[in-house]
Motif scaffolding. Sequence first.
Motif, PDB file in Angstrom:
ATOM      1  N   ILE A   1       0.830  -1.213   0.000  1.00  0.00           N
ATOM      2  CA  ILE A   1       0.000   0.000   0.000  1.00  0.00           C
ATOM      3  C   ILE A   1       0.862   1.260   0.000  1.00  0.00           C
ATOM      4  O   ILE A   1       0.528   2.271  -0.631  1.00  0.00           O
ATOM      5  CB  ILE A   1      -0.952  -0.006   1.210  1.00  0.00           C
ATOM      6  N   LYS A   2       1.991   1.177   0.683  1.00  0.00           N
ATOM      7  CA  LYS A   2       2.918   2.321   0.692  1.00  0.00           C
ATOM      8  C   LYS A   2       3.386   2.644  -0.729  1.00  0.00           C
ATOM      9  O   LYS A   2       3.534   3.810  -1.100  1.00  0.00           O
ATOM     10  CB  LYS A   2       4.123   1.984   1.576  1.00  0.00           C
ATOM     11  N   ALA A   3       3.591   1.596  -1.531  1.00  0.00           N
ATOM     12  CA  ALA A   3       4.065   1.786  -2.906  1.00  0.00           C
ATOM     13  C   ALA A   3       2.932   2.153  -3.862  1.00  0.00           C
ATOM     14  O   ALA A   3       3.131   2.928  -4.801  1.00  0.00           O
ATOM     15  CB  ALA A   3       4.759   0.516  -3.398  1.00  0.00           C
ATOM     16  N   VAL A   4       1.743   1.567  -3.623  1.00  0.00           N
ATOM     17  CA  VAL A   4       0.598   1.811  -4.523  1.00  0.00           C
ATOM     18  C   VAL A   4      -0.630   2.169  -3.671  1.00  0.00           C
ATOM     19  O   VAL A   4      -1.568   1.367  -3.545  1.00  0.00           O
ATOM     20  CB  VAL A   4       0.295   0.562  -5.392  1.00  0.00           C
ATOM     21  N   PRO A   5      -0.643   3.355  -3.077  1.00  0.00           N
ATOM     22  CA  PRO A   5      -1.712   3.712  -2.131  1.00  0.00           C
ATOM     23  C   PRO A   5      -3.117   3.671  -2.728  1.00  0.00           C
ATOM     24  O   PRO A   5      -4.084   3.413  -2.016  1.00  0.00           O
ATOM     25  CB  PRO A   5      -1.328   5.128  -1.669  1.00  0.00           C
ATOM     26  N   GLU A   6      -3.221   3.887  -4.029  1.00  0.00           N
ATOM     27  CA  GLU A   6      -4.550   3.901  -4.650  1.00  0.00           C
ATOM     28  C   GLU A   6      -5.200   2.513  -4.700  1.00  0.00           C
ATOM     29  O   GLU A   6      -6.387   2.387  -4.993  1.00  0.00           O
ATOM     30  CB  GLU A   6      -4.486   4.496  -6.069  1.00  0.00           C
ATOM     31  N   LEU A   7      -4.423   1.473  -4.395  1.00  0.00           N
ATOM     32  CA  LEU A   7      -4.972   0.114  -4.407  1.00  0.00           C
ATOM     33  C   LEU A   7      -5.297  -0.410  -3.003  1.00  0.00           C
ATOM     34  O   LEU A   7      -5.548  -1.598  -2.825  1.00  0.00           O
ATOM     35  CB  LEU A   7      -4.001  -0.855  -5.105  1.00  0.00           C
ATOM     36  N   GLU A   8      -5.302   0.471  -2.016  1.00  0.00           N
ATOM     37  CA  GLU A   8      -5.536   0.036  -0.638  1.00  0.00           C
ATOM     38  C   GLU A   8      -6.858  -0.718  -0.486  1.00  0.00           C
ATOM     39  O   GLU A   8      -6.926  -1.742   0.189  1.00  0.00           O
ATOM     40  CB  GLU A   8      -5.512   1.233   0.315  1.00  0.00           C
ATOM     41  N   GLU A   9      -7.912  -0.219  -1.123  1.00  0.00           N
ATOM     42  CA  GLU A   9      -9.234  -0.843  -0.981  1.00  0.00           C
ATOM     43  C   GLU A   9      -9.282  -2.236  -1.605  1.00  0.00           C
ATOM     44  O   GLU A   9     -10.117  -3.060  -1.238  1.00  0.00           O
ATOM     45  CB  GLU A   9     -10.304   0.050  -1.632  1.00  0.00           C
ATOM     46  N   ARG A  10      -8.396  -2.504  -2.547  1.00  0.00           N
ATOM     47  CA  ARG A  10      -8.395  -3.809  -3.234  1.00  0.00           C
ATOM     48  C   ARG A  10      -7.418  -4.801  -2.601  1.00  0.00           C
ATOM     49  O   ARG A  10      -7.328  -5.946  -3.033  1.00  0.00           O
ATOM     50  CB  ARG A  10      -8.001  -3.629  -4.710  1.00  0.00           C
ATOM     51  N   THR A  11      -6.674  -4.345  -1.599  1.00  0.00           N
ATOM     52  CA  THR A  11      -5.597  -5.171  -1.040  1.00  0.00           C
ATOM     53  C   THR A  11      -5.969  -5.702   0.332  1.00  0.00           C
ATOM     54  O   THR A  11      -6.362  -4.945   1.223  1.00  0.00           O
ATOM     55  CB  THR A  11      -4.299  -4.346  -0.943  1.00  0.00           C
ATOM     56  N   CYS A  12      -5.834  -7.031   0.505  1.00  0.00           N
ATOM     57  CA  CYS A  12      -6.172  -7.661   1.777  1.00  0.00           C
ATOM     58  C   CYS A  12      -5.032  -8.579   2.223  1.00  0.00           C
ATOM     59  O   CYS A  12      -4.020  -8.716   1.538  1.00  0.00           O
ATOM     60  CB  CYS A  12      -7.461  -8.466   1.643  1.00  0.00           C
ATOM     61  N   CYS A  13      -5.209  -9.190   3.347  1.00  0.00           N
ATOM     62  CA  CYS A  13      -4.200 -10.105   3.896  1.00  0.00           C
ATOM     63  C   CYS A  13      -4.732 -11.537   3.849  1.00  0.00           C
ATOM     64  O   CYS A  13      -5.849 -11.798   4.290  1.00  0.00           O
ATOM     65  CB  CYS A  13      -3.886  -9.695   5.333  1.00  0.00           C
ATOM     66  N   VAL A  14      -3.943 -12.437   3.279  1.00  0.00           N
ATOM     67  CA  VAL A  14      -4.250 -13.879   3.294  1.00  0.00           C
ATOM     68  C   VAL A  14      -2.977 -14.588   3.749  1.00  0.00           C
ATOM     69  O   VAL A  14      -2.007 -14.697   2.998  1.00  0.00           O
ATOM     70  CB  VAL A  14      -4.691 -14.399   1.913  1.00  0.00           C
ATOM     71  N   ASN A  15      -2.969 -15.045   4.986  1.00  0.00           N
ATOM     72  CA  ASN A  15      -1.772 -15.653   5.557  1.00  0.00           C
ATOM     73  C   ASN A  15      -1.393 -16.949   4.839  1.00  0.00           C
ATOM     74  O   ASN A  15      -2.236 -17.613   4.238  1.00  0.00           O
ATOM     75  CB  ASN A  15      -1.990 -15.970   7.040  1.00  0.00           C
ATOM     76  N   ASN A  16      -0.117 -17.306   4.922  1.00  0.00           N
ATOM     77  CA  ASN A  16       0.346 -18.585   4.388  1.00  0.00           C
ATOM     78  C   ASN A  16      -0.292 -19.737   5.155  1.00  0.00           C
ATOM     79  O   ASN A  16      -0.494 -19.658   6.366  1.00  0.00           O
ATOM     80  CB  ASN A  16       1.871 -18.702   4.521  1.00  0.00           C
ATOM     81  N   CYS A  17      -0.579 -20.818   4.443  1.00  0.00           N
ATOM     82  CA  CYS A  17      -1.044 -22.043   5.080  1.00  0.00           C
ATOM     83  C   CYS A  17       0.154 -22.931   5.414  1.00  0.00           C
ATOM     84  O   CYS A  17       1.189 -22.868   4.737  1.00  0.00           O
ATOM     85  CB  CYS A  17      -1.996 -22.810   4.159  1.00  0.00           C
ATOM     86  N   HIS A  18      -0.020 -23.758   6.435  1.00  0.00           N
ATOM     87  CA  HIS A  18       1.062 -24.642   6.882  1.00  0.00           C
ATOM     88  C   HIS A  18       0.556 -26.072   7.038  1.00  0.00           C
ATOM     89  O   HIS A  18      -0.628 -26.292   7.288  1.00  0.00           O
ATOM     90  CB  HIS A  18       1.620 -24.156   8.225  1.00  0.00           C
ATOM     91  N   ASN A  19       1.487 -27.009   6.928  1.00  0.00           N
ATOM     92  CA  ASN A  19       1.183 -28.412   7.210  1.00  0.00           C
ATOM     93  C   ASN A  19       1.844 -28.757   8.549  1.00  0.00           C
ATOM     94  O   ASN A  19       2.922 -29.352   8.600  1.00  0.00           O
ATOM     95  CB  ASN A  19       1.714 -29.308   6.090  1.00  0.00           C
ATOM     96  N   TYR A  20       1.185 -28.359   9.629  1.00  0.00           N
ATOM     97  CA  TYR A  20       1.785 -28.485  10.953  1.00  0.00           C
ATOM     98  C   TYR A  20       2.048 -29.941  11.340  1.00  0.00           C
ATOM     99  O   TYR A  20       3.066 -30.254  11.966  1.00  0.00           O
ATOM    100  CB  TYR A  20       0.897 -27.806  12.005  1.00  0.00           C
ATOM    101  N   ALA A  21       1.144 -30.831  10.954  1.00  0.00           N
ATOM    102  CA  ALA A  21       1.325 -32.253  11.291  1.00  0.00           C
ATOM    103  C   ALA A  21       2.599 -32.792  10.642  1.00  0.00           C
ATOM    104  O   ALA A  21       3.342 -33.564  11.254  1.00  0.00           O
ATOM    105  CB  ALA A  21       0.112 -33.054  10.828  1.00  0.00           C
ATOM    106  N   GLU A  22       2.857 -32.350   9.404  1.00  0.00           N
ATOM    107  CA  GLU A  22       4.069 -32.807   8.711  1.00  0.00           C
ATOM    108  C   GLU A  22       5.325 -32.304   9.419  1.00  0.00           C
ATOM    109  O   GLU A  22       6.290 -33.056   9.595  1.00  0.00           O
ATOM    110  CB  GLU A  22       4.071 -32.316   7.261  1.00  0.00           C
ATOM    111  N   TYR A  23       5.312 -31.045   9.840  1.00  0.00           N
ATOM    112  CA  TYR A  23       6.484 -30.490  10.523  1.00  0.00           C
ATOM    113  C   TYR A  23       6.795 -31.303  11.780  1.00  0.00           C
ATOM    114  O   TYR A  23       7.960 -31.648  12.039  1.00  0.00           O
ATOM    115  CB  TYR A  23       6.251 -29.025  10.933  1.00  0.00           C
ATOM    116  N   ILE A  24       5.756 -31.596  12.543  1.00  0.00           N
ATOM    117  CA  ILE A  24       5.953 -32.315  13.805  1.00  0.00           C
ATOM    118  C   ILE A  24       6.415 -33.746  13.545  1.00  0.00           C
ATOM    119  O   ILE A  24       7.339 -34.251  14.200  1.00  0.00           O
ATOM    120  CB  ILE A  24       4.652 -32.284  14.635  1.00  0.00           C
TER     121      ILE A  24
END
Length: 397
Positions: A187-210
Amino acid sequence: MANGKKKVLIVNNNLATGGVQRSLVNLINQVKGQYDLTLFVFDYSGDYVKLIPSQVKVIEASPLLKLLGMSQAQTKKLGFRFYATRAAFALYTKIFSNHLPISMLVSTEKKLSGFDVAISFLHNADEKSLYGGCNEFVLNRVNASQKITFNHCDFSNYGGNTPRNRAVYKQFDKIAAVSEGCRQSFIKAVPELEERTCCVNNCHNYAEYINKANVKPVEYPKGGLNIVTVARLSPEKGILRGLDVIKRLVKENYRIRWNIVGDGSQKSEVEKEILINHLSEHVILYGNQDNPYQYIKNADLFFLPSFHEAAPMVFDEAKCLGVPIITTNTTSAKEMVIEGLEGIVCGNNEEGIYRAIKRVLDEPLVIEKCRDYLRTQNHTNQTAIEQFRKLLSEEGL
């Protein structure tokens, strides 16, 4: 919609080992039953191919577009014509930019249609690298009701914040950043796109890590602080300044051992510094490992001395294994590592790193408190899946 399920196309360059590819595979496995998924991959190769579920339709690009998903060395298997073509495009890119090569290679692919949503999962690199093209492919070769792009980088600072790239993003209906820090950087780089920009966190395979962590976990020597890093040996990861800090602490007679899992362009330089500074007993290089989790599990600390990062998946990997973190203050660090409970976010400089590790050496209870906290946490993908569902809905962000 097919069978009442939204038809979703996801586009990526390849399935080689890497954070973006790992995030993609984890996401697909989490939502595979909720959507009619098709994966379009420039080059359908890499360690993660075997992790794509059978119900997901896979389309591989034609030979010319495959070049954007392959290294120069990999193109040898396609024959001299393709090897020479990629070499010519790579040379052009270094002299001028990747605009024309990406445009030409993308245009060779037939158009895809019939999708409700088309997602570009990979951002473009800086304009002097022949890498990317997923954004351009989704915009120019796919017919879909909604077009979305993912952003896995610190956009303001990663090298691809250019007028052309910003113009490309303006053509998408939505932009998904993988952390709030990445979102703010975009958003700092392209402020005009703030309304179109959201957060989608990375998914993890926690069982595999363990599960993998419990396969012959590495036992470290007792009586000192054992820290571990899993990262590329490349300049942005700050390994060399980490060595300077370790050298300083060893001179002060602290008992410390830094275990580094990974390989990269700086390997020979790192090895040289270890020898020159007589650190062979204190810094151990393990190279790339198929199972890095067995190295993380019994470490006292996970350590990432990077100059810049976006949203490192390895933070959540370490946390689910109960290992506290020391990280420099990069884009998403304070968001991903709760200070005093999950670890320490230190100043992004050598002195900040030194003080953080010295504090742990002087006050072991700091890390014990973090370890106790991490053991009580339940790690799930619930938030990430809900964010993704909202991203694909017709409603606003």
